[in-house]
Design a protein around this motif. Structure first.
Motif, PDB file in Angstrom:
ATOM      1  N   GLN A 210       0.813  -1.208   0.000  1.00  0.00           N
ATOM      2  CA  GLN A 210       0.000   0.000   0.000  1.00  0.00           C
ATOM      3  C   GLN A 210       0.852   1.265   0.000  1.00  0.00           C
ATOM      4  O   GLN A 210       1.937   1.288   0.553  1.00  0.00           O
ATOM      5  CB  GLN A 210      -0.904  -0.001   1.244  1.00  0.00           C
ATOM      6  N   PHE A 211       0.311   2.284  -0.638  1.00  0.00           N
ATOM      7  CA  PHE A 211       1.031   3.561  -0.692  1.00  0.00           C
ATOM      8  C   PHE A 211       0.034   4.709  -0.631  1.00  0.00           C
ATOM      9  O   PHE A 211      -0.969   4.717  -1.348  1.00  0.00           O
ATOM     10  CB  PHE A 211       1.842   3.653  -1.985  1.00  0.00           C
ATOM     11  N   ASN A 212       0.298   5.652   0.254  1.00  0.00           N
ATOM     12  CA  ASN A 212      -0.516   6.851   0.326  1.00  0.00           C
ATOM     13  C   ASN A 212       0.235   7.971  -0.375  1.00  0.00           C
ATOM     14  O   ASN A 212       1.235   8.460   0.137  1.00  0.00           O
ATOM     15  CB  ASN A 212      -0.777   7.205   1.792  1.00  0.00           C
ATOM     16  N   ALA A 213      -0.236   8.379  -1.573  1.00  0.00           N
ATOM     17  CA  ALA A 213       0.481   9.393  -2.348  1.00  0.00           C
ATOM     18  C   ALA A 213       0.321  10.769  -1.712  1.00  0.00           C
ATOM     19  O   ALA A 213       1.100  11.668  -1.978  1.00  0.00           O
ATOM     20  CB  ALA A 213      -0.040   9.416  -3.776  1.00  0.00           C
ATOM     21  N   ASN A 214      -0.693  10.927  -0.884  1.00  0.00           N
ATOM     22  CA  ASN A 214      -0.978  12.202  -0.231  1.00  0.00           C
ATOM     23  C   ASN A 214      -1.152  13.327  -1.242  1.00  0.00           C
ATOM     24  O   ASN A 214      -0.858  14.481  -0.967  1.00  0.00           O
ATOM     25  CB  ASN A 214       0.156  12.558   0.756  1.00  0.00           C
ATOM     26  N   GLY A 221       4.938  10.495  -8.889  1.00  0.00           N
ATOM     27  CA  GLY A 221       5.009   9.745  -7.640  1.00  0.00           C
ATOM     28  C   GLY A 221       4.222   8.443  -7.741  1.00  0.00           C
ATOM     29  O   GLY A 221       4.677   7.388  -7.287  1.00  0.00           O
ATOM     30  N   ALA A 225       5.948   4.814  -7.259  1.00  0.00           N
ATOM     31  CA  ALA A 225       5.475   3.901  -6.219  1.00  0.00           C
ATOM     32  C   ALA A 225       5.018   2.586  -6.843  1.00  0.00           C
ATOM     33  O   ALA A 225       5.259   1.500  -6.297  1.00  0.00           O
ATOM     34  CB  ALA A 225       4.326   4.543  -5.444  1.00  0.00           C
ATOM     35  N   ASP A 228       7.920   0.507  -7.810  1.00  0.00           N
ATOM     36  CA  ASP A 228       8.461  -0.078  -6.577  1.00  0.00           C
ATOM     37  C   ASP A 228       7.670  -1.337  -6.210  1.00  0.00           C
ATOM     38  O   ASP A 228       8.242  -2.391  -5.925  1.00  0.00           O
ATOM     39  CB  ASP A 228       8.371   0.969  -5.457  1.00  0.00           C
ATOM     40  N   MET A 229       6.341  -1.222  -6.246  1.00  0.00           N
ATOM     41  CA  MET A 229       5.504  -2.375  -5.906  1.00  0.00           C
ATOM     42  C   MET A 229       5.733  -3.523  -6.884  1.00  0.00           C
ATOM     43  O   MET A 229       5.770  -4.694  -6.484  1.00  0.00           O
ATOM     44  CB  MET A 229       4.032  -1.981  -5.934  1.00  0.00           C
ATOM     45  N   ASP A 357      -2.850   3.937   9.993  1.00  0.00           N
ATOM     46  CA  ASP A 357      -2.091   3.931  11.247  1.00  0.00           C
ATOM     47  C   ASP A 357      -1.070   5.049  11.329  1.00  0.00           C
ATOM     48  O   ASP A 357      -0.637   5.431  12.388  1.00  0.00           O
ATOM     49  CB  ASP A 357      -1.333   2.599  11.400  1.00  0.00           C
ATOM     50  N   ALA A 358      -0.698   5.536  10.163  1.00  0.00           N
ATOM     51  CA  ALA A 358       0.377   6.524  10.131  1.00  0.00           C
ATOM     52  C   ALA A 358      -0.042   7.851  10.745  1.00  0.00           C
ATOM     53  O   ALA A 358       0.792   8.714  10.976  1.00  0.00           O
ATOM     54  CB  ALA A 358       0.830   6.731   8.701  1.00  0.00           C
ATOM     55  N   GLU A 359      -1.329   8.023  10.985  1.00  0.00           N
ATOM     56  CA  GLU A 359      -1.785   9.318  11.517  1.00  0.00           C
ATOM     57  C   GLU A 359      -1.192   9.613  12.883  1.00  0.00           C
ATOM     58  O   GLU A 359      -1.111   8.774  13.734  1.00  0.00           O
ATOM     59  CB  GLU A 359      -3.311   9.329  11.628  1.00  0.00           C
TER      60      GLU A 359
ATOM     61  N   ILE B  10      15.086   1.610  -6.841  1.00  0.00           N
ATOM     62  CA  ILE B  10      13.859   2.410  -6.959  1.00  0.00           C
ATOM     63  C   ILE B  10      14.142   3.889  -6.760  1.00  0.00           C
ATOM     64  O   ILE B  10      13.586   4.744  -7.454  1.00  0.00           O
ATOM     65  CB  ILE B  10      12.800   1.922  -5.940  1.00  0.00           C
ATOM     66  N   TYR B  18      11.692  11.854 -12.152  1.00  0.00           N
ATOM     67  CA  TYR B  18      11.342  13.230 -11.787  1.00  0.00           C
ATOM     68  C   TYR B  18      12.224  14.248 -12.511  1.00  0.00           C
ATOM     69  O   TYR B  18      11.810  15.363 -12.769  1.00  0.00           O
ATOM     70  CB  TYR B  18      11.499  13.436 -10.272  1.00  0.00           C
ATOM     71  N   ARG B 267      10.803   9.715  -0.805  1.00  0.00           N
ATOM     72  CA  ARG B 267       9.445   9.840  -0.294  1.00  0.00           C
ATOM     73  C   ARG B 267       8.623   8.611  -0.692  1.00  0.00           C
ATOM     74  O   ARG B 267       7.898   8.040   0.114  1.00  0.00           O
ATOM     75  CB  ARG B 267       8.836  11.101  -0.905  1.00  0.00           C
ATOM     76  N   VAL B 268       8.787   8.197  -1.956  1.00  0.00           N
ATOM     77  CA  VAL B 268       8.032   7.039  -2.446  1.00  0.00           C
ATOM     78  C   VAL B 268       8.490   5.769  -1.730  1.00  0.00           C
ATOM     79  O   VAL B 268       7.682   4.959  -1.275  1.00  0.00           O
ATOM     80  CB  VAL B 268       8.211   6.901  -3.970  1.00  0.00           C
ATOM     81  N   ASN B 276       6.429   3.180   9.791  1.00  0.00           N
ATOM     82  CA  ASN B 276       5.171   3.822  10.124  1.00  0.00           C
ATOM     83  C   ASN B 276       5.348   5.323  10.339  1.00  0.00           C
ATOM     84  O   ASN B 276       5.414   5.810  11.447  1.00  0.00           O
ATOM     85  CB  ASN B 276       4.612   3.168  11.387  1.00  0.00           C
TER      86      ASN B 276
END
Lengths: 359, 315
Positions: A210-214, A221, A225, A228-229, A357-359, B10, B18, B267-268, B276
């Motif tokens: 999982q990835f949160n691009a925000n 990005g 990502a 990477d996956m 959970d990262a919050e 990566i 980028y 970042r990625v 976490n």
């Protein structure tokens, strides 16, 4: 000579600025022309009074390949089918346009104003409170459900994500699938939670990266990502990330693995690699509420669109799906309908969902 | 061990993803700034290049034609900036800002006229800038994945470094490069030596637009496969920051772009790992690192002395 050139240049610049400022109007004119056409038909058939439906987009614009576009297509289809409807839209370029766009529809005595997206919630609430006789509908938001003149059209995105999760769980050969989310919020999390539950239901062995691009606007990005996956073994990647998802689909196509789209049928973005898409039938919802206004059956409060009323589904393009997958999706749909499958909607219910959970 | 190889691979991959749009634009910015014209319109020129590249490639099916046309569209706006600022001595910041408003407007209006949508139609894989060496490196072991991620990349990524060497050569080894830099330092002295300052500056601003256009086209023809109104959001300004970071030298700007690209890659990698850490914090990395490096390691930047000052020919 120089002055002449300067003058010419100034004129050119002014003209182009005018052209640029006119983008909104052009759209509105197009819409107005459409309106004129529909009105004429209506007059020709003399089927009674016209019902005026106005739609205000969020900043995504009317061609966002997502819910704005789907809503507008739904309304256009409605107007084509039943000429008593007169439909029109106004695009919002910035957050500041919401209130003024709503205001212009109110001024023109529209019967229903459909606001697309939770970003319009505050503007809708303000306008609805100030104009208690005006009917509103808002998509993807239920913060206005206490108001007597606002219908909140909500979608069970977790259910649609569950279905594509089942497909992903069956399609993966490496037992690894990827998921890219645009933003962590209660409503966005539903996509991830539903997807992961679907994957695990179809393939308990599978892991979900999982990835949160925000961000909804960072395709680079999303692409990085996803690569990477894929390097880590993922061979199916689902995104719920707007423009960032464009990069996800791109990276999947470059590495020849499957991507899964969201909101609308995203197959045209990469027909060979977009396996399926988790669809919200925003068009159906927009049509339903418009018809309700015409029939006088408009009710305020939350209207839930889920599997039971066809509000969520997988995309109609199914060329890449095997028969087993289609069968499994049908089975999952039946399960959700008869209540034997309850799709979780919150992060707490699915421990495998790690983004929150990262919050 | 395999994990480390993967992670490093990566990060390099993301850096190379980028960097090209930023670096093309940054080199463009270098040309304009060293000749004494502040070009804040890089962002707008990238946008029009991004749109034109994707559109031409869609209709002709030829990615390189699209790429060049993207550059030419940027150049047209460069010319506009040049006429306003060099020819008529308009304020360079205002003209650049006007271009940043104008170019996306023109792109979207044209897109609406052609495609009836503010997005272009997604490019077929054959109309996209090709990936090089995609058959040479195959995935499998950690090392082969590493090689694939680094070397099987878009042709534009290789191209940008070739162009960088050319630009460096033009800057420091040619007569034009010397004159150009002199025009940014002391235009009056240049004129007394018989150099046409306005012509030199005009050429530089046009090259600047061309490069920015190419940078935009990289974004819509390599990284993604269509133009959207959100394709270019801030890359132009990051490129300008990279130029200042690199002390107005193309090779310095490259380091700036690579650093920014690498932080975005980091970042990625952190985002997809099991660490976490809040996504909001991770998203800050590229910007925070840039600020810290600027403060700590980059000494005083030498701004071309006549940068931003309109030059009026002495009679």
């Amino acid at each position: 000579m120089k002055k002449l050139i300067a003058l010419l240049l100034a004129v050119v610049m002014c003209l182009s600025l005018v052209a640029c400022g006119a983008s909104n109007d052009t759209a509105a004119n197009d819409a107005a022309n459409n309106d004129a056409a529909t009105t004429d038909e209506a007059a020709g058939e003399a089927t009674g009074e016209t019902v005026k439906i106005g739609m205000v987009t969020d900043v995504g614009g009317v061609n966002d390949k997502s819910f704005n576009q789907t809503s507008w297509e739904g309304l256009q289809a409605l107007a084509a089918e039943d000429p008593t409807f007169e439909v029109s839209y106004l695009e919002s370029k910035t957050d500041a346009d919401y209130a003024s766009n709503i205001e212009s529809f109110i001024d023109e005595d529209y019967d229903l104003i459909i606001c697309v997206g939770y970003m319009l919630a505050d503007a809708t609430r303000a306008a609805a409170e100030a104009n208690p006789d005006q009917k509103f509908a808002i998509i993807d938001d239920n913060s206005c459900e206490d108001l007597p003149n606002v219908a909140c059209l909500m979608f069970a995105q977790a259910e649609a994500s569950y279905l594509v999760g089942v497909v992903a769980g069956m399609a993966t050969e490496t037992n690894t699938v990827g998921y890219v989310q645009g933003m962590v919020s209660e409503s966005m999390n539903q996509f991830g939670v539903g997807f992961i539950s679907g994957v695990l239901a179809a393939n308990p062995e599978a892991t979900v990266l999982q990835f949160n691009a925000n961000s909804f606007g960072d395709p680079t990005g999303g692409s990085a990502a996803t690569t990477d996956m894929i390097t880590k073994g993922a061979d199916v990647v689902f995104h719920a990330a707007g423009g960032t998802g464009n990069g996800v689909i791109e990276a999947c196509a470059a590495n020849k693995v499957y991507a899964i789209g969201v909101d609308a049928d995203q197959s045209p973005l990469a027909p060979e690699y977009v396996l399926t898409s988790a669809m919200k039938r925003v068009d159906t919802a927009a049509q339903d509420i418009s018809k309700a206004v015409k029939d006088g059956t408009f009710t305020a409060g939350t209207h839930m669109y889920d599997m039971t009323n066809g509000g969520v589904d997988i995309a109609p393009t199914q060329d890449l799906l095997t028969e087993e997958m289609i069968a499994a999706v049908e089975e999952a749909k039946a399960g959700i309908l008869d209540g034997s499958i309850v799709v979780p909607t919150t992060a707490e219910e699915v421990p495998e969902f790690t983004l929150d959970d990262a919050e | 061990m395999d994990n480390v190889i993967n992670t490093v691979g990566i990060i390099i991959y993301a850096t190379l993803l980028y960097t090209p749009p930023l670096l093309f634009a940054a080199m463009g910015s270098c040309f304009s700034e060293v000749s004494g014209v502040v070009n804040i319109g890089i962002e707008g020129m990238m946008t029009i290049g991004a749109f034109t590249g994707a559109t031409v490639a869609h209709f002709t099916g030829n990615p390189w034609l699209g790429f060049i046309c993207g550059g030419l569209a940027g150049m047209a706006f460069g010319l506009l900036h040049g006429v306003a600022t060099v020819q008529f001595g308009a304020d360079q910041t205002i003209s650049g800002t006007a271009i940043n408003f104008l170019a996306p407007g023109v792109a979207i209006v044209t897109a609406k006229a052609i495609f009836n949508s503010s997005d272009t139609i997604p490019l077929e894989p054959t109309s996209k800038i090709p990936t090089l060496f995609s058959d040479v490196f195959t995935s499998g072991t950690a090392w082969s994945n590493f090689m694939k991620n680094i070397f099987s990349t878009y042709a534009s990524t290789y191209l940008v470094f070739v162009v960088l060497i050319l630009v460096w050569f033009v800057f420091y080894k040619t007569r034009f490069g010397l004159r150009m830099r002199a025009c940014g330092e002391h235009p009056l002295a240049c004129q007394s030596l018989g150099i046409d300052v306005q012509r030199t500056r005009m050429i530089c601003v046009c090259i600047s637009g061309f490069m920015a256009g190419l940078g935009g086209a990289c974004m819509t023809m390599a990284t993604t496969n269509q133009f959207r109104p959100t394709s270019i959001v801030g890359q132009g300004f990051i490129a300008i920051a990279a130029v200042i970071f690199g002390k107005f030298r193309p090779q310095g700007a490259m380091l700036g772009c690579l650093l920014f690209g690498m932080c975005s890659g980091l970042r990625v990698v952190i985002g997809t790992s099991s660490l976490n850490i809040s996504a909001q914090l991770i998203s800050m990395i590229p910007y925070v690192v840039t600020v810290i490096v600027l403060i700590l390691f980059v000494g005083k930047s030498h701004v071309p002395a006549a940068n931003g000052k309109p030059f009026v020919k002495a009679k």
